[in-house]
Each structure stands twice: as structure tokens, then as C-alpha cells.
Design a protein around this motif. Structure first.
Motif: not given
Length: 664
Positions: A269-273, A340-346
């Protein structure tokens, strides 16, 4: 196929005298066969006490050795049954036997389905069974309180054997005769009045008997085709786009998204959002850079936004002095996009790690909890027990297993399992609320003790006990009438022995406390079935034809008519007891003893049609039938079976011809 009537070969060789091998010898002797045997060592304890007297010649040695097979008489044998507990020995012995006798029929014990198919193609006249799989269905069905007594598939059709108790509310009560239940998809197997003993053979029911409350009726029915019907093809481009538009409506899309959200884990769910948020920032960054710097191309703007999204801030702003002017708000947005991109890659790394760990440690998942009530308790998870468990799971039955040791990882992982001393585990499986208890350990005395304990704890549960010794089985069944006592190897041995005579055993099940075999025949020139009406085969041999395929035709006929005459190349599948197979094997055909008296025909057309009916149903010459119809009243001098005579009278009445049956 049925054995040729001119063949006198009646010698068989059994390799391996364990539980299964001894029972195979016993069943073969019931056929009147001459049986030699080979075993690796002298038998110290015989499961069947009088078995040494049944074996013509016992050879001690390795059945893979040519000289041992020759001592066992392999060159003179009609078939060899290789049923040791080691599949590698069985396969090696099969090759050795084929090298010595190119014509001998090979019946081996093997569970390697793919290998068995290859062996059948290369060795020829070969059949293989797994001894634990054949009787497992009987154990599973015995534990069910449903009316189903057996099930199997033929030609992609599902066939079910049912035994139903007639009560006052049943649709057949007092409204029909027994033979009226038969139709294009159903055949009666047995009809028993209340309080009467169960029949031991087919056709021991009266076709004109009225169905009454308290009766028990067993029948087989062919259900729907098992092929999943594919979606209908789109007839036109317009219909295709109409379907797409309909499926893309907001209500459908919203429903699909809701279902996907509810079924997803927290990480997903977190990855989707986060994915939606990053796509939005990426598009926003592309638009801002394009508006701020009109001279750059759209591709350059996309490239800048992509570099920042993947954490490439230092690639653009790493210099001490920037080579281009940038407003403070766009600079701040660029920093935010990189963070934000760094957090999403994590988050993506976390999702991938979750999937890898789930696959790596799947074997350590906890088993489901023990059902509270109306479940099956399966005690003993050896090869037979595991196969029974698989069948019960296929039947969607609540189940809990009990075994002395832990199972291998991945074996029956969706089944609740209690491990430990079996006698002490009954209190942990909710035995008092269980609907059935199946005891299938390898110790028949322990099975009896556990069965008695289970019955004391829950007298209303169905109790199924596995045994080995036939005398022990009889005594237990007599003393414990509430229990179903089944011998696993005794059930399987009948299939092995029948296959040795050339029959192709497709399945087996237990009905009325005896084994019924689903047997396939390919009709040959000198076959005991050739050139006979199905009525003669059914009533004369005591078998139930359930499928017939005429030579040269692809589509089979289920529940075929009694009027069909078999020809060379035809295929026939029947239900048969071991006694019925013996009669087919020996060509022991009982003759009809009933006659039909034809009184009158209401018209000349009825007389003409009646002659055709008589010839078709009875199998007599057409000239004889026409002569009879010209001399009414007269008796057809062609003896019939009772069910056949009853059907003839019924068919004649439909043609406006009055007739009745004369008792023998």
C-alpha cells in the motif's frame, strides 16, 4: 481386454511378497491361476497364513537377475507382477523380464507417472499402479457422511457413484418403479429394501419394484463436461470496443482498485501511494523546467526530472557555482524531488526484500489452526495417509492430521498438524466434535486401539480403520459394526491382479462392502466379449457398461443402450466386481431363462414395428421376429434375461403391441 477364448496360458509370476505381493497371489488364485513367486529372502511371517500352499514355486533371489526370473518361469508366464517396495528394483526387473519374454504382460508398482508413460511406449504391454493411491479414495469416501461412494473421470466427464436413502420427502418415493430411474446419464447399481442385506452383485433388483420409504438405491451418473467453457468470441469491432468501454467504467475501475487495496499488504500500500506521488512529482518537475527554460526541448526537461527523481541532485547542482540561473523555488522543488525519489527507492527495496524473504522462509509458515467441529481427523500420515489427506483437501473437507513425527517442509502445508505420541494427541484435535476419524498407521493393532479410543470419545463419528491381515479384518468388522474396516493392500491387489489378465483398470471404489473396479476393454477377434449384445454382457457376466465407443467413431456414448452389439475394435468401459472379471476372463456367460408372450398388435403397422423391436432388443433373427408377429398370440422362443425381457415388454407397449413376461 478380455482374454482370448483359445488361450490356455494361466501361469503368473509375482515378484516381491510383501503386503501387496501376498494379496496379489491370493487374488490370482481366486481366478484359478497358477502362481509362481520370487522374493529376496525367506518370508518369516505371512500376512495370509495359507499363502505358502497357494504358491506353485517360490524362488529366493533378486528379481532383477535373469537366472532368477528364468527359475521363476518367466518364459512360460502370461504376466509378471513386480510389486516390491523399491521402485528402482521394479523398473529394472521389468526390463529384465521383457528381455526374456517379449510377450509377457508387465504389471509393476510405480508412482513415477511420467516415467511410466515412457516405459509403456518402449516396453509395450505394460501397466503401472501406485499401491497407495488406488485405495486412498476408498478411505477418503468412507469418512464422508455424504451419499457419494465413488467418483472418477472418463473422457473429460465427471462420473459419480451415489447411494441414497429414500425417505418420505424424497422425489422418488412411491412414485416410480426402479427401472424408471435409468436414463441417458444414470444407471441403477443396487436397490435394497429396509432391513434386507446388501446385494453382492449387480442386477439383483427387480425392475418393476415400487420405490418405498426406507429403501436404499445406489446408482452411477455422468455429470457435466469438465472443460471450462471459454468466453464467447467478440462478433465485431463495435462489440469489442463496447465491451472495453463497459469494463472501463468508473464503477468497475473503482471496484477493482478497492479489491486490490484490501488484498494488499501494508508495504504494498505504501509503495502504491508512493508511486502515484512520485509520478505526480516527476510530471510536475518536467512541466516546471519546460516553462522556466523555454529554450530546452521536452526530452531535456524529462531527463532533468528523471535524474532528480533517481537521486541525481549532485549531477546538476554539485558544482560550487552553477552554470545556469535557477529561481530559489525551483531549486527547493528540485531538492524535494530528489529526497522523495530517494525515499521511494528505499520503499521499493523494502518491497523486494519482503518478497525474497517470503519465498525464502515460506516453509516456516505456521500451519492453520485445528478446526473446531465437523472435521475429519486423519491419524497416520504415511504414503496412504498423505494421499487420503490430498483427496480430502480436494473435496474441501475440514481436516486435521496426526502423525508421530514432523512432515517434510512443504508436505500438506495447508493442513493443521498435531505431532507427537498419537495416543496422547486425541485430546488436541477436538475429537468430540469431529464428524469422522480415519486411522491409517502402518500398525493394524495400534489402529484398532486408536479407533476404540476415538469411538469412546465420540460415538457418533464415522470411524474408518486400516488393516492388513484378512482374518483380523473380518474379526474387527464383525465385532465393531459401527466401523468401516478396509485393507489397503487388499483393495489395491484386486486392481493389480485384474490388470495382469490384460484388463486396463481405470479406477476402483468400495460399494456395498466390496470393491468395484472401473475396467476398460478393447475388443479383439477371439475376445469373449466380441459379437455380443451389451445386454448379454451386462446380465450374463454381471457387469455394468458405462461407456462405449464404436470403432471408427471419436465420440463415446455414456450409459449405452443394451441393444448395441460389440465389434472388433470397439472400446467398452464397465463397472465390475472381481467375480464379474473372472466370468469375463473365463467366458462364463450365464444364459437367460425368461420368455416373452406376445398377445396381439393393435394394427399392421404395430406388428411391423413390433418385429423390429423384438429383433433389436432380444438380438434374435429378424425373420424369427416377423414369423412370431404373423402368428399371434405366440411366445418368443428366444430366452432372455429378466431385465432384458422387462425392457422388451416396455418397448413393445410403446409400439402398440401387448406382451407379458413368462416366468422360467
Amino acid at each position: 481386454m478380455g482374454q482370448n477364448a483359445t488361450t490356455n496360458a494361466n501361469s503368473f509370476l509375482v515378484c516381491g511378497l510383501g503386503h501387496l505381493g501376498q494379496y496379489c497371489v491370493s487374488v490370482l488364485k481366486e481366478f484359478g491361476a497358477k502362481v509362481n513367486a520370487i522374493d529376496i529372502a525367506n518370508i518369516q511371517k505371512w500376512e495370509i497364513p495359507d499363502l505358502p500352499d497357494l504358491v506353485e514355486k517360490l524362488v529366493i533371489g533378486d528379481c532383477r537377475q535373469l537366472k532368477i526370473l528364468e527359475q521363476g518361469g518367466i518364459r512360460q508366464c502370461r504376466a509378471i507382477l513386480i510389486v516390491t517396495s523399491d521402485e528402482r528394483v521394479n523398473i529394472a526387473a521389468a526390463f529384465a523380464a521383457r528381455s526374456l519374454n517379449p510377450d509377457v504382460r508387465l504389471v509393476i508398482r510405480s508412482a513415477q507417472e511420467n516415467l511410466n508413460e515412457l516405459l509403456s511406449e518402449n516396453l509395450g504391454n505394460f501397466v503401472a499402479f501406485e499401491a497407495t493411491q488406488l485405495p486412498a479414495k476408498s478411505f477418503a469416501l468412507a469418512a464422508l457422511s455424504s451419499e457419494t461412494r465413488g467418483f472418477f473421470t472418463l473422457e473429460n466427464r465427471f462420473l459419480r457413484v451415489v447411494r441414497v436413502h429414500i425417505d418420505v420427502s424424497h422425489r422418488w418415493n412411491s412414485r416410480r418403479q426402479v427401472d424408471e430411474i435409468n436414463n441417458a446419464n444414470r444407471r441403477i447399481l443396487a436397490h435394497t429394501r429396509a432391513g434386507k442385506p446388501l446385494p453382492k452383485a449387480f442386477y439383483q433388483w427387480q425392475p418393476d419394484a415400487r420405490i418405498l420409504p426406507g429403501d436404499t438405491i445406489a446408482y452411477i451418473e455422468a455429470k457435466e463436461n469438465l472443460v471450462t467453457h471459454s468466453a464467447r468470441p467478440v462478433k465485431s469491432i463495435r462489440q469489442f470496443w463496447a465491451t472495453v468501454i463497459t469494463q472501463m467504467r468508473w464503477q468497475n475501475l473503482q471496484q477493482r482498485l478497492t479489491e486490490l487495496w484490501e488484498e494488499s499488504s501494508q508495504t504494498r500500500r505504501v509503495a502504491f501511494v508512493g508511486g502515484i506521488f512520485m509520478v505526480s512529482l516527476f510530471l510536475c518537475g518536467t512541466l516546471l523546467y519546460k516553462l522556466q527554460y523555454p529554450n530546452i526541448s521536452l526530452q531535456d526537461a524529462l531527463n532533468v526530472a528523471l535524474v532528480l527523481s533517481l537521486g541525481g541532485y549532485d549531477n546538476l547542482f554539485g558544482q560550487l557555482q552553477l552554470s545556469f540561473a535557477i529561481p530559489w523555488w525551483l531549486h527547493l522543488f528540485s531538492i524535494s524531488l530528489t529526497v522523495a525519489g530517494t525515499v521511494f527507492v528505499g520503499i521499493l527495496y523494502a518491497l523486494m526484500t519482503e518478497r525474497v524473504l517470503a519465498a525464502r522462509f515460506q516453509f516456516s509458515r505456521r500451519r492453520p489452526p485445528v478446526p473446531k467441529a465437523d472435521h475429519v481427523v486423519l491419524i497416520g500420515l504415511g504414503r496412504v495417509g498423505q494421499r487420503v489427506a490430498q483427496l480430502l483437501q480436494e473435496l474441501k473437507q475440514p481436516l486435521v492430521g496426526v502423525h508421530a513425527t514432523e512432515l517434510e517442509p512443504g508436505v500438506l502445508s495447508q493442513m493443521p498438524l498435531i505431532v507427537g505420541n498419537i495416543r496422547n494427541c486425541l485430546s488436541r484435535v477436538n475429537i468430540t466434535t469431529a464428524k469422522s476419524v480415519i486411522v491409517v498407521t502402518d500398525d493394524e493393532v495400534a489402529n484398532l486401539e486408536i479407533g476404540l479410543r476415538a469411538h469412546a470419545a465420540n460415538p457418533t463419528a464415522n470411524l474408518v480403520i486400516r488393516t492388513f491381515d484378512p482374518r483380523f479384518s473380518e474379526n474387527v468388522a464383525r465385532l465393531l459394526p459401527y466401523a468401516r474396516v478396509l485393507g489397503a493392500y487388499a483393495l489395491a491387489a484386486e486392481a493389480f491382479a485384474a490388470a495382469a489378465f490384460g484388463e486396463n483398470i481405470l479406477n476402483l471404489f468400495s460399494l456395498n462392502k466390496q470393491t468395484t473396479l472401473v475396467t476398460e476393454y478393447q475388443i479383439e477377434t477371439d475376445d469373449t466379449l466380441n459379437d455380443k449384445l451389451l445386454a448379454e454382457i451386462a446380465y450374463g457376466y454381471g457387469v455394468v457398461p458405462i461407456l462405449h465407443t464404436k470403432v471408427g467413431h471419436q465420440s463415446p456414448k455414456f450409459m449405452p443402450s443394451d441393444d448395441i452389439k460389440l465389434a472388433v475394435g470397439d472400446r467398452l468401459v464397465v463397472l465390475a466386481t472381481i467375480e464379474g472379471l473372472q466370468r469375463v476372463e473365463r467366458g462364463t456367460l450365464t444364459t437367460g431363462q425368461w420368455f416373452v408372450r406376445v398377445e396381439k398388435a393393435n394394427s399392421s403397422e404395430a406388428a411391423f414395428e413390433g418385429a423390429a423391436v423384438i429383433s433389436r432388443v432380444s438380438g434374435c433373427d429378424m425373420q424369427l421376429a416377423r414369423t412370431l408377429m404373423n402368428q399371434l398370440p405366440a411366445t418368443l422362443q428366444h430366452p432372455l434375461y429378466k431385465h432384458q425381457a422387462h425392457r422388451l415388454v416396455s418397448e413393445l407397449s410403446k409400439s402398440q403391441v401387448i406382451a407379458h413376461i413368462i416366468s422360467p
